[in-house]
Scaffold this active site. Sequence first.
Site, mmCIF file in Angstrom:
data_model
loop_
_atom_site.group_PDB
_atom_site.id
_atom_site.type_symbol
_atom_site.label_atom_id
_atom_site.label_comp_id
_atom_site.label_asym_id
_atom_site.label_seq_id
_atom_site.Cartn_x
_atom_site.Cartn_y
_atom_site.Cartn_z
ATOM 1 N N HIS A 73 0.892 0.809 -0.666
ATOM 2 C CA HIS A 73 0.765 -0.185 0.402
ATOM 3 C C HIS A 73 1.739 0.183 1.527
ATOM 4 C CE1 HIS A 73 -1.690 -3.233 -1.802
ATOM 5 N NE2 HIS A 73 -1.217 -2.545 -2.834
ATOM 6 N N PRO A 74 1.430 -0.213 2.743
ATOM 7 C CA PRO A 74 2.261 0.183 3.900
ATOM 8 C C PRO A 74 3.535 -0.654 3.997
ATOM 9 C CG PRO A 74 0.416 -1.143 4.633
ATOM 10 C CD PRO A 74 0.228 -0.955 3.162
#
Length: 204
Positions: A73-74
Amino acid sequence: MARLTADAPFIHDGCSIDDANFGAYVEIGQGSRIAHSTIGDYSYCDRYADIANTTVGKFANIAAFVRIGATDHPMEKASLHHFHYRSASYFDDAADDADWFMHRRTRRTMIGHDTWIGHGAQVRPEVTIGHGAVIAGGAIVTKDVAPYMIVAGIPAVPLRARFSDAVADRMLALAWWDWPHDQLRAALDDFRKLRAEDFLDRYE
């Protein structure tokens, strides 16, 4: 008649296959997911393996419930949630973020030849597992693993080498995993009976 063939992988029920390439004599266990990956000759995974963005070498032994190349995930952005890259699922007028998915696919995990990844282990993106290495069940591998090394734990750390450096180097030079199918069959009894050193003495 042999169950596995050179012509097509043996894929069990309930698998999800997306953008994957398979070598000869490959088996994919029940319920497994293979995405954007290549599985080399003679390699297999057991039930419910999840393999993404990975190149698997030949003769890899991947146990049940293993996860390789898990997507991330960012963390540097305002939100971790996938609403901003799987946006079409949430908004009628927004497309998914193709750049983000392409970024994920460039983070390749590399699994060497004749490796063993134990039950429930995880191998993170951009990690390389060397030829002949063993990953203990339940381990989480966050760093590269040298050829013929056994690792375990969270995060995984080296336990011991399978062979001395000299034997490991000889095995890498022999590269028996590149032998043709008929040569593997001819050497089958020696694979079964001989210790690595004796096998090398016979076939180098």
